[in-house]
Design an enzyme around this catalytic site. Sequence first.
Site, PDB file in Angstrom:
ATOM      1  N   CYS A   1       0.694  -1.265   0.028  1.00 38.40           N
ATOM      2  CA  CYS A   1       0.144   0.001  -0.048  1.00 38.40           C
ATOM      3  C   CYS A   1       0.895   1.414  -0.097  1.00 38.40           C
ATOM      4  O   CYS A   1       0.871   1.925  -0.918  1.00 38.40           O
ATOM      5  CB  CYS A   1      -0.799  -0.049   1.302  1.00 38.40           C
ATOM      6  SG  CYS A   1      -2.027  -1.388   1.345  1.00 38.40           S
TER       7      CYS A   1
HETATM    8  N1  LIG Z   1      -2.792  -6.422   1.758  1.00 43.78           N
HETATM    9  C1  LIG Z   1      -3.146  -5.166   2.455  1.00 43.78           C
HETATM   10  O1  LIG Z   1      -2.765  -4.743   3.643  1.00 43.78           O
HETATM   11  C2  LIG Z   1      -4.106  -4.265   1.705  1.00 43.78           C
HETATM   12  C3  LIG Z   1      -4.673  -3.330   2.383  1.00 43.78           C
HETATM   13  C4  LIG Z   1      -5.710  -2.200   1.939  1.00 43.78           C
HETATM   14  C5  LIG Z   1      -5.544  -2.498   0.567  1.00 43.78           C
HETATM   15  N2  LIG Z   1      -5.366  -3.384  -0.093  1.00 43.78           N
HETATM   16  C6  LIG Z   1      -5.747  -3.361  -1.698  1.00 43.78           C
HETATM   17  O2  LIG Z   1      -6.516  -4.443  -1.888  1.00 43.78           O
HETATM   18  C7  LIG Z   1      -6.298  -5.118  -3.166  1.00 43.78           C
HETATM   19  C8  LIG Z   1      -5.879  -6.387  -2.882  1.00 43.78           C
HETATM   20  O3  LIG Z   1      -4.790  -6.481  -2.238  1.00 43.78           O
HETATM   21  P1  LIG Z   1      -3.979  -8.059  -1.361  1.00 43.78           P
HETATM   22  O4  LIG Z   1      -3.192  -7.724  -0.606  1.00 43.78           O
HETATM   23  O5  LIG Z   1      -5.448  -8.873  -1.046  1.00 43.78           O
HETATM   24  O6  LIG Z   1      -3.238  -8.684  -2.791  1.00 43.78           O
HETATM   25  P2  LIG Z   1      -2.828 -10.206  -2.826  1.00 43.78           P
HETATM   26  O7  LIG Z   1      -2.214 -10.296  -3.880  1.00 43.78           O
HETATM   27  O8  LIG Z   1      -2.694 -10.753  -1.762  1.00 43.78           O
HETATM   28  O9  LIG Z   1      -4.437 -11.076  -3.422  1.00 43.78           O
HETATM   29  C9  LIG Z   1      -4.810 -10.604  -5.145  1.00 43.78           C
HETATM   30  C10 LIG Z   1      -5.642 -12.045  -5.429  1.00 43.78           C
HETATM   31  O10 LIG Z   1      -6.065 -11.527  -6.546  1.00 43.78           O
HETATM   32  C11 LIG Z   1      -5.943 -12.886  -7.384  1.00 43.78           C
HETATM   33  N3  LIG Z   1      -6.017 -12.427  -8.933  1.00 43.78           N
HETATM   34  C12 LIG Z   1      -5.300 -11.529  -9.697  1.00 43.78           C
HETATM   35  N4  LIG Z   1      -5.871 -11.213 -10.844  1.00 43.78           N
HETATM   36  C13 LIG Z   1      -7.072 -11.962 -10.802  1.00 43.78           C
HETATM   37  C14 LIG Z   1      -8.128 -11.777 -11.684  1.00 43.78           C
HETATM   38  N5  LIG Z   1      -8.043 -11.070 -12.914  1.00 43.78           N
HETATM   39  N6  LIG Z   1      -9.197 -12.402 -11.385  1.00 43.78           N
HETATM   40  C15 LIG Z   1      -9.382 -12.993  -9.997  1.00 43.78           C
HETATM   41  N7  LIG Z   1      -8.391 -13.143  -9.106  1.00 43.78           N
HETATM   42  C16 LIG Z   1      -7.188 -12.486  -9.454  1.00 43.78           C
HETATM   43  C17 LIG Z   1      -4.470 -13.041  -7.239  1.00 43.78           C
HETATM   44  O11 LIG Z   1      -4.355 -14.483  -7.597  1.00 43.78           O
HETATM   45  C18 LIG Z   1      -4.580 -13.195  -5.497  1.00 43.78           C
HETATM   46  O12 LIG Z   1      -4.791 -14.286  -5.050  1.00 43.78           O
HETATM   47  C19 LIG Z   1      -5.035  -4.010  -3.599  1.00 43.78           C
HETATM   48  O13 LIG Z   1      -5.518  -3.026  -4.493  1.00 43.78           O
HETATM   49  C20 LIG Z   1      -4.375  -3.241  -2.517  1.00 43.78           C
HETATM   50  O14 LIG Z   1      -3.714  -2.282  -2.743  1.00 43.78           O
HETATM   51  C21 LIG Z   1      -4.458  -4.083   0.438  1.00 43.78           C
END
Ligand SMILES: NC(=O)c1ccc[n+]([C@@H]2O[C@H](COP(=O)([O-])OP(=O)(O)OC[C@H]3O[C@@H](n4cnc5c(N)ncnc54)[C@H](O)[C@@H]3O)[C@@H](O)[C@H]2O)c1
Length: 431
Positions: free
Chosen positions: A270
Amino acid sequence: MPVEERFQDKSSVFGVVGLGYVGLPLAVEMGKAGYRVLGMDVDESKVDEVNAGRSYIPDVPTEELAELVGERLVSATADFSRASECDAVVICVPTPLDEMKEPDTSFMESAAREIAPYLKPGVLVTLESTTYPGTTEEIVQPILEAGGLKVGTDLHLAFSPERVDPGNPVYQTKNTPKVVGGVTPECTATAVAFYGSFLDTIVPVSSTRAAEMTKLLENIFRCVNIALMNELLIVSERMGINIWEVVDAAKTKPFGFMPFYPGPGLGGHCIPIDPFYLSWKARQFDLHTEFIELAGKTNEAMPYYVVKRLMEALNTHRKPLAGSKILMLGVAYKANIDDMRESPAIKIAELLLDAEADLVYHDPFVPTFCIRGNPVTPIELTEDAIAGCDAVLVVTDHRNIDYHLIWRSSKLILDTRNALKEFDGDKVFRL
Ligand SMILES: NC(=O)c1ccc[n+]([C@@H]2O[C@H](COP(=O)([O-])OP(=O)(O)OC[C@H]3O[C@@H](n4cnc5c(N)ncnc54)[C@H](O)[C@@H]3O)[C@@H](O)[C@H]2O)c1
């Protein structure tokens, strides 16, 4: 049916696209509230793990997931046509930067494209991926509408930023207030009813853009304040002042101050990335986000500063960095989690290897640590192993480390997190 009564019925099916750090905890929360949840992911290994009831996210206990899978409340699939079963679908896929540090919206676009043909009339779709203001309506809406449904008539669309803080023992998905902003007032009301069915507090805002900007404000606030602390750290060090002591003193002020801490650089998915989503969008409005650029520059310089300080510390022992054995203690981007994304340890390790240091590491949460495809040797924290190193570089302040052992056994320590605050002596150097 009045909007607020939608989703009251536990026969509603909720979909989660992207089962990562954000999506899996969300799916589990929905399941715990008694809804049937269908997780969708392109990564078949995650689909298999979920269906086997095994959690790969530290904040989600395997027993909890296994119970929900056993009750057939939570399941996963890589077949996106099953979006047709869902009354609401949440998209939480990655939003990284590309090599040019510009927003990479391809994951969001493909997720929307995968579900669009299968959505049923009346469905709610929310986007949770962090992104610049305008994304929901400029990118996601046209892709979903190409599937045949129109937003405002037979499709509800909203943005709701995720606020998960991995490893936070107090605030987790359920009790962290949830901001939502829909394309139309009815979209907002539908999203409020949806999230209100399994989360404690919902905060509606007037538009998708306001909701998108809220998330960026939160992350930019952190990024800029951390940069400010990093600048003050360098000034304080030159002046012979311990910045950590100063922050501890300042935070006794009961109003008007919030503590932020310096460190070896930003990490995680982030804070190092999201602010640049806004910088990129602002350029379309002939504006330059100078605070963000300056903060980025200051924070990106920190791994270089750490290596310079390590060289200076080794110098007091008449040792060059080249050939010195350096134990990097902690490589995850923050304490007590296993997440390596954007960890400053990666840049620091690259710089140390470029300087021909002999690098080993210890991190109880990270079993393998590779730099440019080559594994860094992990070591156990024994007295002999620590004493065999020329310096210990504390990059992440995990709590289950015996810092007394480190202090006792090491020849020299550079502590970038104030983890050895209780210990002193000539051999302890602090950022
Ligand atoms: N991790 C954090 O602490 C956090 C906090 C707040 C916001 N976010 C935001 O949330 C979003 C997701 O982050 P995350 O940490 O969960 O990511 P992550 O990489 O842990 O998980 C994302 C998932 O999406 C899947 N994916 C990718 N492309 C895809 C598609 N086309 N269709 C279906 N699934 C697909 C991946 O295989 C993965 O399992 C990001 O935008 C991030 O900025 C994350």
